[in-house]
Design a protein around this motif. Sequence first.
Motif, short mmCIF file in Angstrom:
data_model
loop_
_atom_site.label_atom_id
_atom_site.label_comp_id
_atom_site.label_asym_id
_atom_site.label_seq_id
_atom_site.Cartn_x
_atom_site.Cartn_y
_atom_site.Cartn_z
N GLU A 54 1.22 72.51 -99.85
CA GLU A 54 0.24 71.46 -99.23
C GLU A 54 -0.23 72.06 -98.11
O GLU A 54 -1.44 71.56 -97.93
N LEU A 55 0.55 72.42 -97.00
CA LEU A 55 0.08 72.72 -95.68
C LEU A 55 -0.99 73.97 -95.70
O LEU A 55 -1.89 74.12 -95.19
N ASP A 56 -0.48 74.72 -96.74
CA ASP A 56 -1.29 75.86 -97.10
C ASP A 56 -2.59 75.77 -97.79
O ASP A 56 -3.63 76.47 -97.46
N SER A 57 -2.85 74.69 -98.45
CA SER A 57 -3.93 74.39 -98.93
C SER A 57 -5.05 73.98 -97.99
O SER A 57 -6.39 73.92 -98.40
N LEU A 58 -4.64 73.85 -96.64
CA LEU A 58 -5.65 73.51 -95.67
C LEU A 58 -6.46 74.61 -95.11
O LEU A 58 -7.44 74.51 -94.30
N GLY A 59 -5.99 75.93 -95.42
CA GLY A 59 -6.29 76.96 -94.89
C GLY A 59 -5.97 77.38 -93.51
O GLY A 59 -5.05 76.71 -92.93
N GLU A 60 -6.58 78.17 -92.64
CA GLU A 60 -6.04 78.67 -91.35
C GLU A 60 -6.66 77.72 -90.42
O GLU A 60 -7.70 77.25 -90.53
N SER A 61 -5.65 77.42 -89.54
CA SER A 61 -5.90 76.54 -88.22
C SER A 61 -6.64 75.11 -88.60
O SER A 61 -7.73 74.87 -88.25
N PRO A 62 -5.92 74.42 -89.48
CA PRO A 62 -6.56 73.02 -89.80
C PRO A 62 -6.75 72.26 -88.59
O PRO A 62 -5.92 72.31 -88.03
N ASN A 63 -7.66 71.25 -88.99
CA ASN A 63 -7.96 70.30 -87.56
C ASN A 63 -6.65 69.12 -87.79
O ASN A 63 -6.48 69.02 -89.15
N PRO A 64 -6.49 68.61 -86.68
CA PRO A 64 -5.25 67.75 -86.79
C PRO A 64 -5.40 66.47 -87.83
O PRO A 64 -4.59 65.95 -88.37
N LYS A 65 -6.98 66.03 -88.10
CA LYS A 65 -7.11 64.99 -88.85
C LYS A 65 -6.93 65.37 -90.19
O LYS A 65 -6.31 64.50 -90.98
N ARG A 66 -7.09 66.60 -90.64
CA ARG A 66 -6.84 66.81 -92.07
C ARG A 66 -5.26 67.08 -92.20
O ARG A 66 -4.84 66.60 -93.45
N ILE A 67 -4.55 67.46 -91.34
CA ILE A 67 -2.88 67.46 -91.34
C ILE A 67 -2.34 66.02 -91.64
O ILE A 67 -1.69 65.53 -92.65
N LEU A 68 -2.86 65.03 -90.71
CA LEU A 68 -2.55 63.56 -90.97
C LEU A 68 -2.90 63.21 -92.34
O LEU A 68 -2.22 61.97 -92.83
N LEU B 170 5.60 68.90 -87.13
CA LEU B 170 5.92 69.78 -88.29
C LEU B 170 5.11 70.71 -88.87
O LEU B 170 5.51 71.73 -89.16
N ALA B 171 3.95 70.11 -89.07
CA ALA B 171 2.83 71.08 -89.67
C ALA B 171 2.86 72.71 -88.73
O ALA B 171 2.59 73.50 -89.34
N THR B 172 2.73 72.30 -87.57
CA THR B 172 2.74 73.72 -86.89
C THR B 172 3.77 74.63 -86.83
O THR B 172 3.80 75.76 -87.08
N ILE B 173 4.99 74.02 -86.74
CA ILE B 173 6.26 74.72 -87.02
C ILE B 173 6.46 75.28 -88.60
O ILE B 173 6.47 76.39 -88.53
N LEU B 174 6.19 74.54 -89.41
CA LEU B 174 6.49 75.02 -90.86
C LEU B 174 5.51 76.08 -91.23
O LEU B 174 5.76 76.97 -91.86
N PRO C 36 15.40 73.37 -100.63
CA PRO C 36 14.39 74.19 -100.71
C PRO C 36 13.33 73.73 -101.67
O PRO C 36 12.03 74.17 -101.04
N SER C 37 13.32 72.75 -102.54
CA SER C 37 12.16 72.21 -103.29
C SER C 37 11.33 71.24 -102.38
O SER C 37 10.13 71.47 -102.50
N VAL C 38 11.68 70.59 -101.55
CA VAL C 38 10.95 70.07 -100.52
C VAL C 38 10.29 70.80 -99.48
O VAL C 38 9.03 70.52 -99.36
N ARG C 39 10.94 71.77 -99.16
CA ARG C 39 10.09 73.05 -98.17
C ARG C 39 8.85 73.64 -99.02
O ARG C 39 7.97 73.62 -98.57
N SER C 40 9.20 73.65 -100.26
CA SER C 40 8.26 74.61 -100.95
C SER C 40 7.02 73.72 -101.16
O SER C 40 5.93 74.36 -101.18
N GLN C 41 7.36 72.48 -101.61
CA GLN C 41 6.20 71.61 -101.94
C GLN C 41 5.42 71.38 -100.71
O GLN C 41 4.13 71.04 -100.62
#
Length: 459
Positions: A288-302, A405-409, A279-284
């Motif tokens: 991090e993913l939520d910090s990108l906002g809605e529908s981030p572009n792939p470059k920012r995810i990478l 992973l980013a899309t699913i999570l 759970p701690s890995v998932r939470s962190q």
Amino acid sequence: MTLPPGPKTPSWLLNQQFKADPFGYMDAISRHYGDVVTIMSGSTSIVYVSNPSGIKQIFTNAKEIIAPGTLNQGFVLTTGNQGILQLDGLRHKHRRKLLMPAFHGGRMQACGQRICELTEKIMSQQAMGKPFVVYPTIEDITLRVSIEVVTGLQKAEQYEKLRQLFSSLIKHVQSPVVNIFRNLPFGQQNLGRWSPQGYLLHLRQEIFDLLYAEVKERRKQADSSCTNILSDLVLANDETGELLSDEEVRDLLLSPIIAAQDASATALAWSLYWIHRLPSVRSQLLHELDSLGESPNPKRILELPYLNAVCNEVLRIYPTQLFTFPRLVESPVEVMGYELSPGTVLIGNIYSTHQREDLYPESKEFKPERFLERQYSPYEFLPFGGGARVCIGATFALFEMKLVLATILSRYQLALLDKRPARPMFDGLLCHPAGGVKMVMHSRRQRQRQPQDLITDSV
């Protein structure tokens, strides 16, 4: 010749022990014999190395230690006689150069949005509250991506037929029942389509025929503006300036499709297992993913550091590829203090290198932060092998891992159904989770608002 120590157990029995418990077997071998171990296969000495200094010698000493394609003949059944694994020397180097652009740089980046779209499309088909097996679901995503990247097939009928054939081939090869039969004395005889070997050969021929027909068709309408491997190869010249033959183009397509699909699917299945087990890995990761906002572009995810660390730790603790492709001692050479004679086979033990306590303290624990605290050399962390035989799709596999992973999570609330530790299963090259990781999708997920969102709202 002075060979490193190793077990005297017959090779057939060692093979059975390895198949029953791959990681437990290798841990025991390392404890008893250290990081340079000899396993005899008939009269051939096979030396496994899990010491970074020894691995560096293997990868960088191209004079006394070679990487001949003849040692990879076991993969001919699915890659063809002229696949990248079977080639040597300048020919191998030249063909790798032809294949590389699709898996790097601008072309790879252009696939980003498509990977996210395919992931969302396939995951959205899962019923809420109903258990499903992750591995085949992820395989469907990565197979579709690899077919598009490698062949660029546009006609729905051919695309779907090729997808179904590869899917059937993968299921057949990974089937526990089929593997039991194939290990029997008659198991690898072609006894017709009803037999395991006969059905495998049938699927292989169907794939070969379909790809060969597509090569011939693409040759008629060659277009340099198309950005896929097949279109590149039909226009490419070999090292003598001649066009590649249709048969060679066909064979060169097979390894990239399988490599881009199977390794990525295996790594992603393990990723979802570890992320939802801890759970701690998932939470962190979600923070991090939520910090990108809605529908981030792939470059920012990478560019996300913790996501990168999680992916690397997945590839460390249960590497999809347990060993490097074999090398051959061509002339007398010293490796880790042992004088090895010509004919000795050398293999880098990726799993055991990744389990070294001097490199990875508490190596059995899943700790992504170790990749934030230290940078490892390519001889210490080598999930895709190294040297002349490093996986051509390594960069693409990590790229795909992060985006899927980013899309699913980001979009779904998932949970593991089985609380017991997942058991690894080895199928000849890759090590995937037995049972495929059973999960349930509870709901679509809403992004957690970050402090900066609240500040923006108040303004």
